[in-house]
Design an enzyme around this catalytic site. Structure first.
Site, PDB file in Angstrom:
ATOM      1  N   SER A 144       0.858  -1.196   0.000  1.00  0.00           N
ATOM      2  CA  SER A 144       0.000   0.000   0.000  1.00  0.00           C
ATOM      3  C   SER A 144       0.886   1.236   0.000  1.00  0.00           C
ATOM      4  O   SER A 144       2.077   1.158   0.352  1.00  0.00           O
ATOM      5  CB  SER A 144      -0.846  -0.005   1.278  1.00  0.00           C
ATOM      6  OG  SER A 144      -1.527   1.218   1.449  1.00  0.00           O
ATOM      7  N   TYR A 157      -2.383  -1.533  10.144  1.00  0.00           N
ATOM      8  CA  TYR A 157      -2.371  -1.636   8.682  1.00  0.00           C
ATOM      9  C   TYR A 157      -1.023  -1.195   8.108  1.00  0.00           C
ATOM     10  O   TYR A 157      -0.400  -1.911   7.325  1.00  0.00           O
ATOM     11  CB  TYR A 157      -3.493  -0.768   8.120  1.00  0.00           C
ATOM     12  CG  TYR A 157      -3.673  -0.878   6.629  1.00  0.00           C
ATOM     13  CD1 TYR A 157      -4.327  -1.954   6.068  1.00  0.00           C
ATOM     14  CD2 TYR A 157      -3.197   0.129   5.778  1.00  0.00           C
ATOM     15  CE1 TYR A 157      -4.502  -2.050   4.695  1.00  0.00           C
ATOM     16  CE2 TYR A 157      -3.379   0.046   4.412  1.00  0.00           C
ATOM     17  CZ  TYR A 157      -4.035  -1.046   3.872  1.00  0.00           C
ATOM     18  OH  TYR A 157      -4.205  -1.134   2.514  1.00  0.00           O
TER      19      TYR A 157
HETATM   20  N1  LIG Z   1      -8.530   0.114  -1.925  1.00  0.00           N
HETATM   21  C1  LIG Z   1      -7.467   0.816  -1.601  1.00  0.00           C
HETATM   22  O1  LIG Z   1      -7.478   2.050  -1.575  1.00  0.00           O
HETATM   23  C2  LIG Z   1      -6.172   0.112  -1.263  1.00  0.00           C
HETATM   24  C3  LIG Z   1      -5.016   0.915  -1.153  1.00  0.00           C
HETATM   25  C4  LIG Z   1      -3.810   0.290  -0.856  1.00  0.00           C
HETATM   26  C5  LIG Z   1      -3.754  -1.076  -0.682  1.00  0.00           C
HETATM   27  N2  LIG Z   1      -4.896  -1.827  -0.795  1.00  0.00           N
HETATM   28  C6  LIG Z   1      -4.769  -3.266  -0.579  1.00  0.00           C
HETATM   29  O2  LIG Z   1      -5.300  -3.972  -1.676  1.00  0.00           O
HETATM   30  C7  LIG Z   1      -5.806  -5.240  -1.236  1.00  0.00           C
HETATM   31  C8  LIG Z   1      -7.241  -5.397  -1.704  1.00  0.00           C
HETATM   32  O3  LIG Z   1      -8.021  -4.361  -1.119  1.00  0.00           O
HETATM   33  P1  LIG Z   1      -9.484  -3.938  -1.647  1.00  0.00           P
HETATM   34  O4  LIG Z   1      -9.527  -2.471  -1.604  1.00  0.00           O
HETATM   35  O5  LIG Z   1      -9.801  -4.667  -2.894  1.00  0.00           O
HETATM   36  O6  LIG Z   1     -10.342  -4.471  -0.406  1.00  0.00           O
HETATM   37  P2  LIG Z   1     -11.689  -5.338  -0.351  1.00  0.00           P
HETATM   38  O7  LIG Z   1     -12.084  -5.326   1.079  1.00  0.00           O
HETATM   39  O8  LIG Z   1     -12.646  -4.842  -1.359  1.00  0.00           O
HETATM   40  O9  LIG Z   1     -11.166  -6.783  -0.779  1.00  0.00           O
HETATM   41  C9  LIG Z   1     -10.324  -7.522   0.062  1.00  0.00           C
HETATM   42  C10 LIG Z   1     -10.684  -8.994  -0.040  1.00  0.00           C
HETATM   43  O10 LIG Z   1      -9.862  -9.723   0.894  1.00  0.00           O
HETATM   44  C11 LIG Z   1     -10.681 -10.702   1.499  1.00  0.00           C
HETATM   45  N3  LIG Z   1     -10.156 -11.134   2.787  1.00  0.00           N
HETATM   46  C12 LIG Z   1     -10.147 -10.450   3.969  1.00  0.00           C
HETATM   47  N4  LIG Z   1      -9.637 -11.223   4.950  1.00  0.00           N
HETATM   48  C13 LIG Z   1      -9.319 -12.419   4.380  1.00  0.00           C
HETATM   49  C14 LIG Z   1      -8.760 -13.614   4.881  1.00  0.00           C
HETATM   50  N5  LIG Z   1      -8.438 -13.765   6.178  1.00  0.00           N
HETATM   51  N6  LIG Z   1      -8.541 -14.627   4.013  1.00  0.00           N
HETATM   52  C15 LIG Z   1      -8.862 -14.493   2.702  1.00  0.00           C
HETATM   53  N7  LIG Z   1      -9.407 -13.385   2.179  1.00  0.00           N
HETATM   54  C16 LIG Z   1      -9.643 -12.365   3.020  1.00  0.00           C
HETATM   55  C17 LIG Z   1     -12.031 -10.014   1.655  1.00  0.00           C
HETATM   56  O11 LIG Z   1     -13.073 -10.967   1.864  1.00  0.00           O
HETATM   57  C18 LIG Z   1     -12.154  -9.249   0.352  1.00  0.00           C
HETATM   58  O12 LIG Z   1     -12.799  -9.992  -0.654  1.00  0.00           O
HETATM   59  C19 LIG Z   1      -5.657  -5.246   0.300  1.00  0.00           C
HETATM   60  O13 LIG Z   1      -4.472  -5.929   0.649  1.00  0.00           O
HETATM   61  C20 LIG Z   1      -5.555  -3.776   0.626  1.00  0.00           C
HETATM   62  O14 LIG Z   1      -4.885  -3.547   1.838  1.00  0.00           O
HETATM   63  C21 LIG Z   1      -6.101  -1.266  -1.081  1.00  0.00           C
END
Ligand SMILES: NC(=O)c1ccc[n+]([C@@H]2O[C@H](COP(=O)([O-])OP(=O)(O)OC[C@H]3O[C@@H](n4cnc5c(N)ncnc54)[C@H](O)[C@@H]3O)[C@@H](O)[C@H]2O)c1
Length: 259
Positions: A144, A157
Site C-alpha cells: 500500500s 495496517y
Molecule cells: N482500496 C485501496 O485504496 C487500497 C489501497 C492500498 C492497498 N490496498 C490493498 O489492496 C488489497 C485489496 O483491497 P481492496 O480495496 O480490494 O479491499 P476489499 O475489502 O474490497 O477486498 C479484500 C478482499 O480480501 C478478502 N479477505 C479479507 N480477509 C481475508 C482472509 N483472512 N482470508 C482471505 N481473504 C480475506 C475479503 O473478503 C475481500 O474480498 C488489500 O491488501 C488492501 O490492503 C487497497
C-alpha cells in the site's frame, strides 16, 4: 491472429487471494483476459463462486482463509491439480484500519498483522516449492501507499504493509537464482468496497490530497499486477511499484515560511 507477446499471461497458472471483490477481483478479470488460468480464493464464498463462473473455463474458486496454513496447503495443491503447475501468486487479501495509534487495541493490531502480513508470509512459503517445480515464477505482494510513508490512523495496517514491503525484498534476494521474481505493488487510495465503506468518492477533483486529484480505479492497479506477473517484467524483482496517482511523491500544497 493473436500472437504471444511478453505482456500476456498465456500458459501461466495463478493464485489470487482476496479475489472475490475489489482489487483482487479486477486482477483476476485482467489475468484471465490476458490468457492465464486463475484460482481465486477468499473467505467470501458467494461472491467468489459467482465471479469464477463469470470468468469461465480458466477460472476456479476455493474458500481460503489466508491466516490458515492448512488452507494455504489446500489452495496450492488444488491449483497444481486443476491446472497442472503453478507459475504465480498475488497476495492481495487484506483488511484495513482507521484508528489512532493510541486507541488501537492490541488484539486488533495482532489480527491485522495476522491477515495482512503473516498471511503473505505463509503464502510465499507454501507456493515456493511449486514455483521451483515449474522452473520459476512471479509473486506479487499487494502492499500500500501506507507501506511507503507514515499514514495517519493506520497503526496495524501501515505496520503490516511496511512488513509486506520488507518480506518482498527478502523473497527477491533469496529466490532470484530460482527464477522466482518477488515484487510489491503499492496502491494509493483506490475505489473498492474497502474504501467505499469509509466514504471515498470517485471522480476528478474528489481527492485533492494526491497530485492527480482523484482516487484510483481497480483496473488501474490490476494493470501493474498483470505486468509484474508477465514475462515483460522478466528482469524486475525486489521492486516496489507505487500506483498511487503520485500520492507518495510529495505533498500537493507547498508552504513557504513567511508568505
Ligand atoms: N482500496 C485501496 O485504496 C487500497 C489501497 C492500498 C492497498 N490496498 C490493498 O489492496 C488489497 C485489496 O483491497 P481492496 O480495496 O480490494 O479491499 P476489499 O475489502 O474490497 O477486498 C479484500 C478482499 O480480501 C478478502 N479477505 C479479507 N480477509 C481475508 C482472509 N483472512 N482470508 C482471505 N481473504 C480475506 C475479503 O473478503 C475481500 O474480498 C488489500 O491488501 C488492501 O490492503 C487497497
Amino acid at each position: 491472429m493473436h500472437e504471444h507477446t511478453p505482456h500476456d499471461l498465456a500458459g501461466k497458472n495463478l493464485i489470487i487471494t482476496g479475489g472475490a471483490r475489489g482489487l483482487g477481483a479486477e486482477a483476476a478479470r485482467q489475468a484471465v483476459a490476458a490468457g492465464a488460468h486463475v484460482l481465486l480464493t477468499d473467505v467470501l464464498d458467494g461472491e467468489g463462486e459467482d465471479l469464477a463462473r463469470q470468468l469461465g473455463a480458466r477460472a476456479r474458486f476455493l474458500h481460503h482463509d489466508v491466516t490458515s496454513e492448512e488452507d494455504w496447503r489446500r489452495a496450492a495443491d488444488f491449483a497444481v491439480t486443476e491446472f497442472g503447475a503453478l507459475h504465480g501468486l498475488v497476495n492481495n487479501a487484506g483488511i484495513s484500519t482507521g484508528t489512532p495509534l493510541e486507541a488501537e487495541s492490541v488484539e486488533h493490531f495482532r489480527k491485522v498483522l495476522d491477515i495482512n502480513l503473516t498471511g503473505v508470509f505463509i503464502g510465499m512459503k507454501t507456493v515456493i516449492p511449486a514455483l521451483k517445480e515449474a522452473g520459476g515464477g512471479s509473486i506479487v505482494n499487494i502492499s500500500s501507499a501506507a507501506g511507503l510513508m507514515g499514514l495517519a490512523l493506520t497503526a496495524g495496517y501501515g505496520a503490516s504493509k511496511w512488513g509486506v514491503r520488507g518480506l518482498t525484498k527478502i523473497g527477491a534476494v533469496e529466490l532470484g537464482t530460482a527464477r522466482i521474481r518477488v515484487n510489491s505493488v503499492h496502491p494509493g487510495m483506490t475505489y473498492t468496497p474497502m474504501t467505499a465503506a469509509v466514504g471515498i468518492e470517485q471522480g476528478e477533483g474528489k481527492y485533492p490530497n494526491t497530485p492527480m486529484g482523484r482516487v484510483g480505479e481497480p483496473h488501474e492497479i490490476a494493470g501493474a499486477v498483470v505486468f509484474l506477473l508477465s514475462d515483460a517484467a522478466s528482469y524486475v524483482t525486489g521492486a516496489e511499484l507505487a500506483v498511487d496517482g503520485g500520492w507518495t511523491t510529495g505533498p500537493t500544497v507547498a508552504y513557504v515560511m513567511g508568505q
